[in-house]
Design an enzyme around this catalytic site. Structure first.
Site, short mmCIF file in Angstrom:
data_model
loop_
_atom_site.label_atom_id
_atom_site.label_comp_id
_atom_site.label_asym_id
_atom_site.label_seq_id
_atom_site.Cartn_x
_atom_site.Cartn_y
_atom_site.Cartn_z
N HIS A 14 0.81 -1.22 0.00
CA HIS A 14 0.00 0.00 0.00
C HIS A 14 0.85 1.28 0.00
CE1 HIS A 14 -2.63 -3.10 1.79
NE2 HIS A 14 -3.58 -2.49 1.12
N GLU A 84 2.91 -1.47 7.69
CA GLU A 84 3.93 -1.45 6.63
C GLU A 84 5.14 -0.63 7.03
OE1 GLU A 84 2.06 -0.77 2.79
OE2 GLU A 84 0.76 -2.53 3.05
N ARG A 172 -22.06 14.86 16.38
CA ARG A 172 -22.59 15.90 15.49
C ARG A 172 -23.77 15.31 14.74
NH1 ARG A 172 -16.77 16.58 14.46
NH2 ARG A 172 -16.18 18.69 15.05
N ARG A 226 -16.03 22.16 20.79
CA ARG A 226 -17.38 21.62 20.85
C ARG A 226 -18.23 22.26 21.93
NH1 ARG A 226 -17.99 16.96 18.19
NH2 ARG A 226 -20.17 17.50 18.41
N1 URA Z 1 -10.86 16.19 13.69
C1 URA Z 1 -11.81 15.47 14.30
O1 URA Z 1 -11.80 14.25 14.26
N2 URA Z 1 -12.78 16.13 14.97
C2 URA Z 1 -12.85 17.48 15.03
O2 URA Z 1 -13.78 18.02 15.63
C3 URA Z 1 -11.84 18.21 14.37
C4 URA Z 1 -10.84 17.55 13.72
#
Ligand code: URA
Length: 273
Positions: A14, A84, A172, A226
């Site tokens: 890969h 790898e 989300r 968040r």
């Molecule tokens: N990467 C992620 O996985 N989550 C985020 O909120 C921002 C970057």
């Protein structure tokens, strides 16, 4: 059992890298485009291979041989990269990527150094049961802290949650606001358990590295918060790259001291010998 060797002309199937192509210290961004960006911060660099989502460069940073390989997003492609890279001689991995902070006080552009990762990925479970810890190497954590301190950057150290899904898997709403019950409470549940950030590769890297006796750590730049809802792509990425490069230089120095004094493990007192 007869087992096939997934190689092409002596190169890993890969990554398309072979023996001698990569350094023992490898930075692991998810994004292939970040690999040349990282390499340009080194004193010397050359392109090794590009195949699928995997781009590899090798070079030299302050006298230390160093490589960077992109992992793609998430556990499955990351597990392939680790498999790898180990086969061609790498033994120390530092994930460098972006992350979402679960805490108001861990702001956009700050760095998070992972002490361990909650295994919300799938790939690591193909290797070992979920109770096995996805813990970073204490040497890599310490080198990242030393590097962040020496560069005067804002950083935090804590437990990361690594998921296989950026949207629903990180609490989300999905398309058309799809949200299964477990996703609704996920952010609060992890925050209450003192988890500090979300990303998508650290758990796979830590689990496989521990299984195979390699060292791994992670430093991520906060691009999403968040708690506040802020989102600024690329915030802190250049700082994160500088910290990771410097951590490699520090690890190499510590590795030389360990060798000189016949020690298997770095400890702070070795610096006074
Ligand atoms: N990467 C992620 O996985 N989550 C985020 O909120 C921002 C970057």
């Amino acid at each position: 059992m007869l087992s096939e060797k997934p190689t092409v002309s002596g190169k890993q199937y890969h990554l398309m890298v072979g023996e001698g192509d990569v350094a023992r210290y490898v930075l692991l961004p998810g994004d292939p485009e970040r690999v040349p960006r990282i390499a340009k911060t080194w004193d010397k660099y050359w392109h090794v291979a590009t195949h699928r989502e995997y781009v590899t460069y090798t070079g030299e940073y302050r006298g230390v041989r160093i490589s960077a390989t992109s992992t793609g997003i998430g556990g499955p492609s990351t597990a392939i990269a680790i498999e790898e890279l180990l086969r061609v001689g790498a033994d120390t991995f530092i994930r460098v990527g972006t992350t979402g902070s679960l805490r108001r006080e861990i702001g956009i552009g700050d760095l998070v150094i992972s002490a361990a990762a909650v295994r919300l990925d799938g790939a690591s479970k193909a290797y070992i049961f979920p109770e096995y810890p996805a813990v970073a190497s204490y040497e890599v954590i310490l080198a990242l802290i030393e590097a962040a301190e020496s560069l005067g950057t804002r950083y935090h150290v804590g437990i990361t949650a690594s998921t296989d899904s950026f949207y629903v898997g990180q609490g989300r709403p999905g398309y058309k606001d799809y949200m299964p019950p477990w996703s609704k409470d996920l952010v609060k549940m992890l925050r209450d358990a003192n988890v500090v950030n979300f990303e998508m590769e650290a758990a796979t890297i830590f689990t496989l590295s521990n299984i195979y006796g390699a060292r791994a750590g992670a430093v991520c730049a906060v691009i999403a918060n968040r708690e506040t809802g802020e989102f600024i792509p690329d915030a802190g990425v250049d700082t994160m790259i500088r910290v990771a490069n410097e951590a490699v230089r520090i690890l190499s120095e510590w590795d030389s001291m360990k060798q000189r004094f016949g020690k298997n493990y770095f400890y702070p007192g070795i610096l006074r010998r």
